[in-house]
Every structure is written in C-alpha cells, then in structure tokens.
Design a protein around this motif. Structure first.
Motif, PDB file in Angstrom:
ATOM      1  N   ASP A 536       0.818  -1.216   0.000  1.00  0.00           N
ATOM      2  CA  ASP A 536       0.000   0.000   0.000  1.00  0.00           C
ATOM      3  C   ASP A 536       0.850   1.263   0.000  1.00  0.00           C
ATOM      4  O   ASP A 536       0.605   2.189  -0.770  1.00  0.00           O
ATOM      5  CB  ASP A 536      -0.944   0.006   1.210  1.00  0.00           C
ATOM      6  CG  ASP A 536      -2.197  -0.825   0.933  1.00  0.00           C
ATOM      7  OD1 ASP A 536      -2.495  -1.032  -0.266  1.00  0.00           O
ATOM      8  OD2 ASP A 536      -2.842  -1.267   1.895  1.00  0.00           O
ATOM      9  N   ALA A 537       1.848   1.283   0.883  1.00  0.00           N
ATOM     10  CA  ALA A 537       2.717   2.462   0.958  1.00  0.00           C
ATOM     11  C   ALA A 537       3.453   2.656  -0.367  1.00  0.00           C
ATOM     12  O   ALA A 537       3.566   3.775  -0.886  1.00  0.00           O
ATOM     13  CB  ALA A 537       3.718   2.300   2.096  1.00  0.00           C
ATOM     14  N   PHE A 539       2.460   1.641  -3.242  1.00  0.00           N
ATOM     15  CA  PHE A 539       1.464   1.973  -4.262  1.00  0.00           C
ATOM     16  C   PHE A 539       1.174   3.472  -4.259  1.00  0.00           C
ATOM     17  O   PHE A 539       1.179   4.126  -5.305  1.00  0.00           O
ATOM     18  CB  PHE A 539       0.195   1.163  -3.972  1.00  0.00           C
ATOM     19  CG  PHE A 539      -0.877   1.333  -5.000  1.00  0.00           C
ATOM     20  CD1 PHE A 539      -0.657   0.968  -6.321  1.00  0.00           C
ATOM     21  CD2 PHE A 539      -2.124   1.847  -4.642  1.00  0.00           C
ATOM     22  CE1 PHE A 539      -1.651   1.123  -7.273  1.00  0.00           C
ATOM     23  CE2 PHE A 539      -3.114   1.998  -5.596  1.00  0.00           C
ATOM     24  CZ  PHE A 539      -2.884   1.633  -6.909  1.00  0.00           C
ATOM     25  N   VAL A 540       0.948   4.031  -3.062  1.00  0.00           N
ATOM     26  CA  VAL A 540       0.648   5.458  -2.963  1.00  0.00           C
ATOM     27  C   VAL A 540       1.822   6.274  -3.502  1.00  0.00           C
ATOM     28  O   VAL A 540       1.649   7.210  -4.277  1.00  0.00           O
ATOM     29  CB  VAL A 540       0.333   5.860  -1.511  1.00  0.00           C
ATOM     30  CG1 VAL A 540       0.249   7.370  -1.374  1.00  0.00           C
ATOM     31  CG2 VAL A 540      -0.974   5.216  -1.061  1.00  0.00           C
ATOM     32  N   ARG A 541       3.026   5.871  -3.105  1.00  0.00           N
ATOM     33  CA  ARG A 541       4.197   6.627  -3.556  1.00  0.00           C
ATOM     34  C   ARG A 541       4.396   6.482  -5.062  1.00  0.00           C
ATOM     35  O   ARG A 541       4.707   7.452  -5.757  1.00  0.00           O
ATOM     36  CB  ARG A 541       5.435   6.148  -2.810  1.00  0.00           C
ATOM     37  CG  ARG A 541       6.691   6.835  -3.304  1.00  0.00           C
ATOM     38  CD  ARG A 541       7.814   6.718  -2.290  1.00  0.00           C
ATOM     39  NE  ARG A 541       9.104   6.900  -2.964  1.00  0.00           N
ATOM     40  CZ  ARG A 541      10.268   6.865  -2.345  1.00  0.00           C
ATOM     41  NH1 ARG A 541      10.309   6.630  -1.044  1.00  0.00           N
ATOM     42  NH2 ARG A 541      11.400   7.051  -3.005  1.00  0.00           N
ATOM     43  N   SER A 542       4.211   5.288  -5.583  1.00  0.00           N
ATOM     44  CA  SER A 542       4.470   5.098  -7.006  1.00  0.00           C
ATOM     45  C   SER A 542       3.432   5.822  -7.861  1.00  0.00           C
ATOM     46  O   SER A 542       3.738   6.330  -8.933  1.00  0.00           O
ATOM     47  CB  SER A 542       4.541   3.603  -7.349  1.00  0.00           C
ATOM     48  OG  SER A 542       3.331   3.135  -7.855  1.00  0.00           O
ATOM     49  N   GLU A 543       2.197   5.951  -7.351  1.00  0.00           N
ATOM     50  CA  GLU A 543       1.149   6.594  -8.153  1.00  0.00           C
ATOM     51  C   GLU A 543       1.133   8.122  -8.017  1.00  0.00           C
ATOM     52  O   GLU A 543       0.771   8.826  -8.948  1.00  0.00           O
ATOM     53  CB  GLU A 543      -0.233   6.049  -7.769  1.00  0.00           C
ATOM     54  CG  GLU A 543      -0.456   4.574  -8.086  1.00  0.00           C
ATOM     55  CD  GLU A 543      -0.466   4.276  -9.579  1.00  0.00           C
ATOM     56  OE1 GLU A 543      -0.993   5.087 -10.369  1.00  0.00           O
ATOM     57  OE2 GLU A 543       0.071   3.221  -9.975  1.00  0.00           O
ATOM     58  N   THR A 544       1.495   8.619  -6.817  1.00  0.00           N
ATOM     59  CA  THR A 544       1.404  10.071  -6.624  1.00  0.00           C
ATOM     60  C   THR A 544       2.753  10.761  -6.568  1.00  0.00           C
ATOM     61  O   THR A 544       2.851  11.971  -6.723  1.00  0.00           O
ATOM     62  CB  THR A 544       0.691  10.414  -5.293  1.00  0.00           C
ATOM     63  OG1 THR A 544       1.485   9.886  -4.225  1.00  0.00           O
ATOM     64  CG2 THR A 544      -0.700   9.833  -5.231  1.00  0.00           C
ATOM     65  N   HIS A 546       4.334  11.025  -3.864  1.00  0.00           N
ATOM     66  CA  HIS A 546       4.491  11.553  -2.520  1.00  0.00           C
ATOM     67  C   HIS A 546       5.584  10.786  -1.784  1.00  0.00           C
ATOM     68  O   HIS A 546       5.533   9.565  -1.682  1.00  0.00           O
ATOM     69  CB  HIS A 546       3.189  11.461  -1.727  1.00  0.00           C
ATOM     70  CG  HIS A 546       3.304  12.098  -0.375  1.00  0.00           C
ATOM     71  ND1 HIS A 546       3.426  11.369   0.781  1.00  0.00           N
ATOM     72  CD2 HIS A 546       3.374  13.401  -0.010  1.00  0.00           C
ATOM     73  CE1 HIS A 546       3.535  12.205   1.797  1.00  0.00           C
ATOM     74  NE2 HIS A 546       3.506  13.431   1.345  1.00  0.00           N
TER      75      HIS A 546
END
Lengths: 554, 103
Positions: A536-537, A539-544, A546
């Motif tokens: 999850d972590a 995923f968020v970083r790879s997509e945004t 951030h």
C-alpha cells in the motif's frame, strides 16, 4: 545452418542500445586501414571537448546524488537526448544500415520493435520508477522486500548485464577503430577503457550525460547530412533512390520482402518480446530516469527520446538503401569477389566518403567512435553504482555508509570495471563472443525486467517469489544461450543445438514470471506477510510521487 | 506506514486518479501492442502484402512505409500520454496529497 547464422546476426543486432557487437558487427578478418589523419583529428577534438566537459562536471560532482544522478537536475529534453544517445549505438547506426544494405526491409522490422518499446515504458514504468527509486533500479525492485536477497539479486543482475555488454563493446570498439582509423587493436581498447574511467570517476553522471548528449546531437546531425547528401545524388527523389536500389541490389525486388530469418512465428514473438522488454531491464537505461527532478520530467524524457529514436531509425534505414546503389555499385568499395570491403556494417561509413569525401568520412568515423565511448561510459557508471550503492552501502553497510566512503567505493569500482574491461577486451580479441550480447540482453529481459515490473504492479509478490523467480529467469536464459545454436554449435562445435532457437526471450521470460508467481502464492512466511503489507505504501508513492526523492515539498 | 499514506489511499480523488490513469495507459498500451502485433503478423504470415508496392506503383514497399509510420505513431502516442498525465493526472495527484495532509 545458414538460417541459424542469419539469426545469430539478427540476435546481435537485436540487442538495443549496444549490441552492435563483436563478431557480427565487423565480419571476418579485419583489414587494418591506412591511418586516417582527418578522422583521428576530428576524434581528438571530440575527446578534448568531452574532457573539458568532464572537468566542468567534476567541480559540480560532490555528493553521491551528484555522482549517480547528476543531482536529479537534468531536464526532460536533455534526458530525452541522453536516453536516445544510449539507444543509438554503433549497432543501431552501422548494424541497421548494414542489414538494410544486405537484406533490405528486414532492417525496419527491428527498428519498429525498438521504437514501440518506448511508449510501453512510458505508460507503465517511467514515472513509477522515478517515484520509487533514488539511484538504481534495484532501489525500486527491492522497495518493500528483504534488502539482502532482492537487492543483491538485482545488483548482480545489473553487474552481469554490464560486464557482458562491456566485453562485447570493447572487442567491437577495437575492431571498429582498426577499420576506421588504422589504429592498433590494443591501443584502441586501452584508449576506450581509459577515457571511460576518466569520464565516470571524475565527472560522474553529469559528465556521462553530457557526453551522451553531445554524441546524440553529432550522430543525429551527421546522419541527417548523410541522407541529404545521398538523396541529392538522386535529385532529392526518394522514389528514384528506391528504384535504383531495386535495380542494383543482387536480390532486386526481393529486398522489399522480409527474409526467411524472421518468418518463423516463435522467433518473431521471442524477438519482439526481447526488443520491447529488453531496454526496461538494462541498468544504464533505467538509471537515466533518476537524473530528472520528477515524474513530469521523466515522462517528457521518454517523449523526446521516442521522437529522436524514431527519426534516427528512419535515417539509418534510408542510409542502407542509399548505400545499395552508391556503395554497392562502386568498385572502389568492393573486393574482387564483389563483396563490400570491411563487411556490411561498413556500408554507412563508405557512403559518407562517397557523398562527402575524406573530411565527411573522418567526421562520421569520429562520430561512430564517440558513440562507443558514450555507451561504455553509461555502462561503467551503472555497474559501479550497483557495487557501491546496492552492494556496499545498502547490503553490506545496511544503509549506514557515509557519503564519502560510498563515493570512494564507487570510484574504485569504476577503476576496477575499467581495468576488467580492458583486460577482457584484449583477452577476447579473437574469440567468438557474439553470444555475450545475446546473454546480456536475455538477462536484462529475463531477470531484471520481470522482478522490476512485478514488484511495481503485483501486491502478492514476496521476497521468496522474486528471488526464486529471478534466479530461474537467470538460469533459463543462460541455459538457452549455452544450449542454443550460437554457443552449442558455433563455439563448442557440436552438431545440432539442443535448444533450437536463437531467440529465447519467450521461454526464459515465461519461466521467470511463472516462478515469481508460484513461489509467491505458496509463500506463507512472516517475511511474505511484511512484503504484502508494504504494498500500500509503495502503491501510494508510485502513483502520486508523494515521498519521492528529490521531489519538492508541497 | 506513513499515516498520510493511509489517508491518501482512502481518498476518493486518489482512487479516481488511479482508475482514470490505469484505464488510459492500459488502452494506449493495448493500441500500441495491437499495431505492433499487426505489423509483425503481416511480415511473418503475409510477406507478399508487406512487399507490395506502396500506393500501387511506387518502388517503396508498403511494409517499409508502414514501419516508418509506426515509428512516428509511437512518438505521437507518447505525446498524447505525456500531455494528459502532466496536466490532468498530476493535478489529481496533488489534490489527493493535499487532501491527505489536510485531513
């Protein structure tokens, strides 16, 4: 047999970026040319200019981030040129035009495969790679996994690819320089090795990138002039040019049809896969995505790179068709048997002399040499970073290495790689090393690529799955090469190949992906739970983006 | 896990971003692959068509012209993706991150 030889040549040319390699690139005995003063003069000028560039870059290269990624300060346009530079190797330039010169439209089959890989890299990989990684692709592949195992696997994947490619490049460089400049093989190899080490140790990624950019501009400009001057001989009529090619080629109309070497469906699919997925597993190409500040610039890099690459390939193919008439009917470039002097890969070089005289010949020769230099430098840098960043700083020192000690290790690693490249380049002068390119490329597509892509997209992948799957890909790629026509028959001298295909990516890639899947879904260890929970972590970083390194705080 | 990541993950704008971008990049990828597969299939299964004269009487082969066009097409596709991703998708991503921080 004849067919497998054709395929061997095809396999060589198939490795994007660098495969212009040895053996296949310059055919047969290399007759040393008389010393070409103009060519050497232009080349020396290029070397001087790049050394000045390196001195400038050295003053700006202080931290590890400067060294590995030029501080992430390269713009999208610059990086696009540099990526295109990595891709437009001597193989692409001399190999593609040579292939068109001998076989006609076969050449375009390859250039299309090389080009369509780039949109796919953009849609699926480029921005996620930039968001997740910092210096090397192993950063991304090992993001949520056990560092020891996955980073070590990726680092070795990178290193083997780099070393096999380096050997092939060194041997090819030695032979090419013998032909172009009339320099001795040993001098040529040592010269390439020393310059490569100088660029990388002193100037790091900044120097390497700018050398690549300068070379890309020279190559694109040189090829454009070559095509314009060539077309001028046909009154600027592409139609007249093609008609003359059909009339003058010994195969006549047959050069319009694909030859037997690509008509086998399994070969075509394997080759297509290798052409598309290969670059996404080449460490020195992947590393380029970390030299730009953010995902936006990473996307722009691919956009510009695809444009330059597509344009360049149109030129390279056209050069081949021009050479059919202008070189192929000119007795000055043919031996008594009617074969082109120096082998088909000299077609573009001879053409430059026909249309532009000795000065232009010197220019194009110098550009071809510059091309090799730029590519080996990129390779050396990515190899050194696998040693210092992945193995030393991350695995050995558990991330506690100081910037200073990491820099020391990286410079030392570059020196060792340079020495190794020179020694192996000299040792393999008269060996058939063609399989090394195929092997390096196969490893990139069958080890690095599957682990990387699955780690980005598949939540279920675990450390065990990645490790075992990657190893299976490695073993099957090596097995296919060793048991295949090139090594088993040509090098080892056995009667028939156990593995009949020259192209094997279809098999080794399937095995790697299946291995990753099987050993992940059956993994119920504690580590596996951690791996899946980390998705999850990631995923968020790879997509945004951030949390991505070098991104501006919002 | 970074608590912001949890919030971003739950943010509808993030879900919107991921689904919109995936749909877009997946569609483009399939188009590119289909075009390439078509090109390879013609070369392998119908070489005569590949070799036939462009526009009926030109010395240039259809396959060659098609190959050049596909290279140009690849460039155009990267342009289309880059344009939308650098605008719309990046704005969505920024909104999702801001939302995660504010909440």
């Amino acid at each position: 047999m004849k067919r497998s030889v054709t395929l061997a040549t095809a396999a060589l040319i198939a490795a994007p970026g660098l495969a212009w390699a040895a053996g296949g690139a310059i055919e047969g005995e290399v007759a040393k040319r008389s010393v070409n003063v103009t060519a050497i003069g232009m080349f020396l000028f290029f070397v001087l200019a790049t050394l000045v560039l390196t001195a400038w870059a050295a003053r700006r290269t202080k931290s590890t981030s400067d060294f590995y990624t030029a501080g992430g300060g390269i713009t999208g346009f610059q990086n696009g040129l540099a990526i295109a530079g990595d891709y437009m190797s001597a193989a692409a330039f001399l190999g593609v035009s040579g292939m068109v010169f001998t076989k006609g439209v076969d050449g375009v089959f390859y250039t299309v495969g090389w080009t369509v890989g780039w949109p796919l890299i953009l849609f699926l990989i480029a921005e996620r790679l930039r968001n997740l990684g910092r210096f090397t692709f192993a950063d991304v592949a090992s993001f949520r996994f056990d560092q020891n195992r996955i980073r070590t696997l990726s680092a070795f994947g990178a290193l083997t690819v780099v070393i096999f490619y380096l050997i092939a490049q060194m041997v090819g460089a030695g032979k090419l320089i013998q032909l172009l400049f009339g320099l001795d093989y040993a001098y040529a190899v040592v010269l390439v090795g020393v310059l490569m080490v100088a660029y990388v140790t002193f100037g790091g990624m900044l120097a390497t990138t700018w050398v690549q950019i300068v070379k890309a501009v020279l190559l694109l400009g040189g090829c454009t002039i070559l095509v314009v001057l060539g077309l001028a001989q046909f009154g600027f009529s592409p139609e007249a040019m093609m008609q003359a090619a059909l009339d003058n080629h010994t195969l006549h109309e047959a050069i319009r049809a694909p030859s037997a070497s690509i008509s086998d469906p399994i070969t075509a699919v394997s080759l297509g896969l290798a052409l598309m997925c290969g670059p996404a597993g080449l460490p020195h190409i992947l590393m380029r995505f970390f030299t730009v500040p953010d995902a936006k610039a990473a996307r722009k890099s691919v956009f510009f790179a695809t444009g330059f690459i597509g344009y360049f390939f149109v030129l390279a193919v056209t050069i081949g068709f021009l050479a059919i008439t202008l070189v192929g009917t000119n007795p000055a470039y043919l031996d008594p048997a009617g074969k082109i002097i120096g082998g088909a890969n000299m077609a573009a070089i001879h053409l430059s002399e026909v249309v532009g005289g000795n000065v232009f010949l010197g220019f194009i020769s110098a550009v071809a040499f510059a091309t090799i230099l730029a590519v080996v430098s990129g390779l050396a840098l990515s190899g050194a970073s696998a040693v210092s960043h992945d193995l030393y700083a991350r695995v050995l020192m558990k991330g506690k290495a100081s910037d200073k000690s990491e820099m020391k290790v990286t410079r030392f690693a570059t020196l060792v790689l340079g020495a190794l490249a020179i020694v192996l380049g000299l040792a393999f002068e008269d060996q058939n090393i063609a399989f090394m390119v195929g092997l390096a490329f196969g490893l990139a597509a069958s080890v690095n690529f599957p682990v990387l892509i699955m780690s980005i997209f598949w939540r279920g992948m675990t450390t065990r799955g990645a490790f075992v799957g990657g190893l299976l890909g490695l073993v099957s790629a090596v097995a296919c090469v060793v048991l295949g026509p090139t090594v088993w028959v040509t090098v080892l001298g056995f009667e028939t190949a156990i593995f009949p295909w020259e192209q094997y990516a279809l098999f080794s890639m399937s095995i790697a992906f299946a291995g990753i899947w099987l050993f992940s879904v059956t993994d119920s260890s504690k580590r596996a739970a951690l791996d899946r929970a980390g998705f999850d972590a990631q995923f968020v970083r790879s997509e945004t983006g951030h949390g991505a390194s070098g991104a501006v705080a919002h | 896990m970074d608590p912001i990541h949890d919030k971003i993950l739950a943010d509808p704008r993030f879900r919107e971003l991921v689904s919109r971008r995936n749909r877009f990049s997946f569609t483009l990828a399939v188009i590119v692959l289909a075009v390439y597969a078509g090109f390879v299939s013609v070369a392998v299964f119908n070489p005569a068509l590949f070799a036939s004269s462009f526009a009926g009487q030109s010395a240039w082969a259809w396959g060659l012209i098609a190959g050049f066009c596909i290279q140009g097409f690849a460039f155009v596709m990267t342009g289309i993706y880059t344009r939308r991703a650098n605008g719309e998708f990046d704005r969505l991503a920024q909104d999702a991150i801001r939302g995660g921080k504010a909440a």
